[in-house]
Design a protein around this motif. Structure first.
Motif, PDB file in Angstrom:
ATOM      1  N   GLN A 192      73.260  13.075  15.626  1.00 29.85           N
ATOM      2  CA  GLN A 192      71.876  13.560  15.685  1.00 29.85           C
ATOM      3  C   GLN A 192      71.600  14.192  17.039  1.00 29.85           C
ATOM      4  O   GLN A 192      72.080  13.718  18.061  1.00 29.85           O
ATOM      5  CB  GLN A 192      70.897  12.417  15.486  1.00 29.85           C
ATOM      6  CG  GLN A 192      70.866  11.882  14.084  1.00 29.85           C
ATOM      7  CD  GLN A 192      69.806  10.795  13.994  1.00 29.85           C
ATOM      8  OE1 GLN A 192      69.574  10.081  14.940  1.00 29.85           O
ATOM      9  NE2 GLN A 192      69.192  10.697  12.832  1.00 29.85           N
ATOM     10  N   LYS A 193      70.854  15.270  16.990  1.00 29.71           N
ATOM     11  CA  LYS A 193      70.431  15.895  18.230  1.00 29.71           C
ATOM     12  C   LYS A 193      69.078  15.312  18.626  1.00 29.71           C
ATOM     13  O   LYS A 193      68.166  15.215  17.815  1.00 29.71           O
ATOM     14  CB  LYS A 193      70.292  17.398  18.057  1.00 29.71           C
ATOM     15  CG  LYS A 193      71.569  18.142  18.174  1.00 29.71           C
ATOM     16  CD  LYS A 193      71.269  19.608  18.313  1.00 29.71           C
ATOM     17  CE  LYS A 193      72.536  20.334  18.689  1.00 29.71           C
ATOM     18  NZ  LYS A 193      72.261  21.751  18.917  1.00 29.71           N
ATOM     19  N   ILE A 194      68.961  14.934  19.849  1.00 32.13           N
ATOM     20  CA  ILE A 194      67.695  14.421  20.368  1.00 32.13           C
ATOM     21  C   ILE A 194      66.986  15.567  21.068  1.00 32.13           C
ATOM     22  O   ILE A 194      67.533  16.197  21.961  1.00 32.13           O
ATOM     23  CB  ILE A 194      67.930  13.255  21.338  1.00 32.13           C
ATOM     24  CG1 ILE A 194      68.595  12.106  20.605  1.00 32.13           C
ATOM     25  CG2 ILE A 194      66.618  12.818  21.955  1.00 32.13           C
ATOM     26  CD1 ILE A 194      68.983  10.972  21.523  1.00 32.13           C
ATOM     27  N   LYS A 195      65.775  15.822  20.627  1.00 23.49           N
ATOM     28  CA  LYS A 195      64.977  16.875  21.250  1.00 23.49           C
ATOM     29  C   LYS A 195      64.082  16.236  22.310  1.00 23.49           C
ATOM     30  O   LYS A 195      63.345  15.300  22.031  1.00 23.49           O
ATOM     31  CB  LYS A 195      64.107  17.580  20.216  1.00 23.49           C
ATOM     32  CG  LYS A 195      64.885  18.459  19.280  1.00 23.49           C
ATOM     33  CD  LYS A 195      63.954  19.234  18.382  1.00 23.49           C
ATOM     34  CE  LYS A 195      64.745  20.128  17.461  1.00 23.49           C
ATOM     35  NZ  LYS A 195      63.878  20.930  16.602  1.00 23.49           N
ATOM     36  N   MET A 196      64.172  16.748  23.476  1.00 25.02           N
ATOM     37  CA  MET A 196      63.330  16.263  24.559  1.00 25.02           C
ATOM     38  C   MET A 196      62.411  17.394  24.997  1.00 25.02           C
ATOM     39  O   MET A 196      62.830  18.541  25.108  1.00 25.02           O
ATOM     40  CB  MET A 196      64.181  15.778  25.725  1.00 25.02           C
ATOM     41  CG  MET A 196      65.018  14.579  25.372  1.00 25.02           C
ATOM     42  SD  MET A 196      66.001  13.985  26.734  1.00 25.02           S
ATOM     43  CE  MET A 196      64.763  13.357  27.822  1.00 25.02           C
ATOM     44  N   SER A 197      61.189  17.047  25.248  1.00 25.98           N
ATOM     45  CA  SER A 197      60.231  18.043  25.667  1.00 25.98           C
ATOM     46  C   SER A 197      59.170  17.393  26.543  1.00 25.98           C
ATOM     47  O   SER A 197      58.759  16.274  26.310  1.00 25.98           O
ATOM     48  CB  SER A 197      59.584  18.685  24.448  1.00 25.98           C
ATOM     49  OG  SER A 197      58.554  19.540  24.840  1.00 25.98           O
ATOM     50  N   ASN A 198      58.736  18.117  27.531  1.00 24.20           N
ATOM     51  CA  ASN A 198      57.645  17.611  28.352  1.00 24.20           C
ATOM     52  C   ASN A 198      56.339  18.348  28.060  1.00 24.20           C
ATOM     53  O   ASN A 198      55.411  18.305  28.836  1.00 24.20           O
ATOM     54  CB  ASN A 198      58.000  17.705  29.840  1.00 24.20           C
ATOM     55  CG  ASN A 198      58.194  19.137  30.287  1.00 24.20           C
ATOM     56  OD1 ASN A 198      58.182  20.054  29.473  1.00 24.20           O
ATOM     57  ND2 ASN A 198      58.365  19.326  31.584  1.00 24.20           N
TER      58      ASN A 198
END
Length: 116
Positions: A2-8
């Motif tokens: 799984q790709k983990i999407k990180m965003s601020n």
């Protein structure tokens, strides 16, 4: 995998929805300066701050009035009022809001009349 999407990127609704535990308007009396008070208004920005500031400056009992939005990611403004002492800051603030309500109601009436 799984790709983990990180965003601020902040949630866009944070700027308009008041959390359950917060009040729209808070009042703080300054203990150091006589006749001085702060009003914290949640989920507002320079649009309302400038309107309230301009209205308060019309009052002869206001010695100082200013507002700030502490940080772009904080969704509130703080209005500071210092009065002459003849009238309390909370009364001046209330009067300014009532005057603005009357002005905007009048503007709304004119607008409705023009679009008929």
């Amino acid at each position: 995998s799984q790709k983990i999407k990180m965003s601020n990127i902040p949630n866009s609704l944070d700027s308009i929805i008041i959390p359950d535990k917060k009040e729209k308007l808070s009042f703080y009396q300054d203990r150091k300066i006589k006749n001085c008070a702060f009003f914290k208004i949640e989920r507002e920005d320079h649009t309302l701050g400038n309107i309230i500031h301009s209205q308060l400056l019309k009052d002869e009992n206001v010695l100082f009035c200013g507002y700030k939005r502490p940080h772009p990611l904080e969704h509130f403004i703080i209005v500071k009022i210092i009065t002459t002492g003849k009238v309390l800051p909370i009364k001046v603030f209330d009067s300014a809001l009532k005057d603005l309500y009357i002005e905007f109601s009048y503007l709304e009436d004119i607008f409705k009349e023009k679009i008929k």
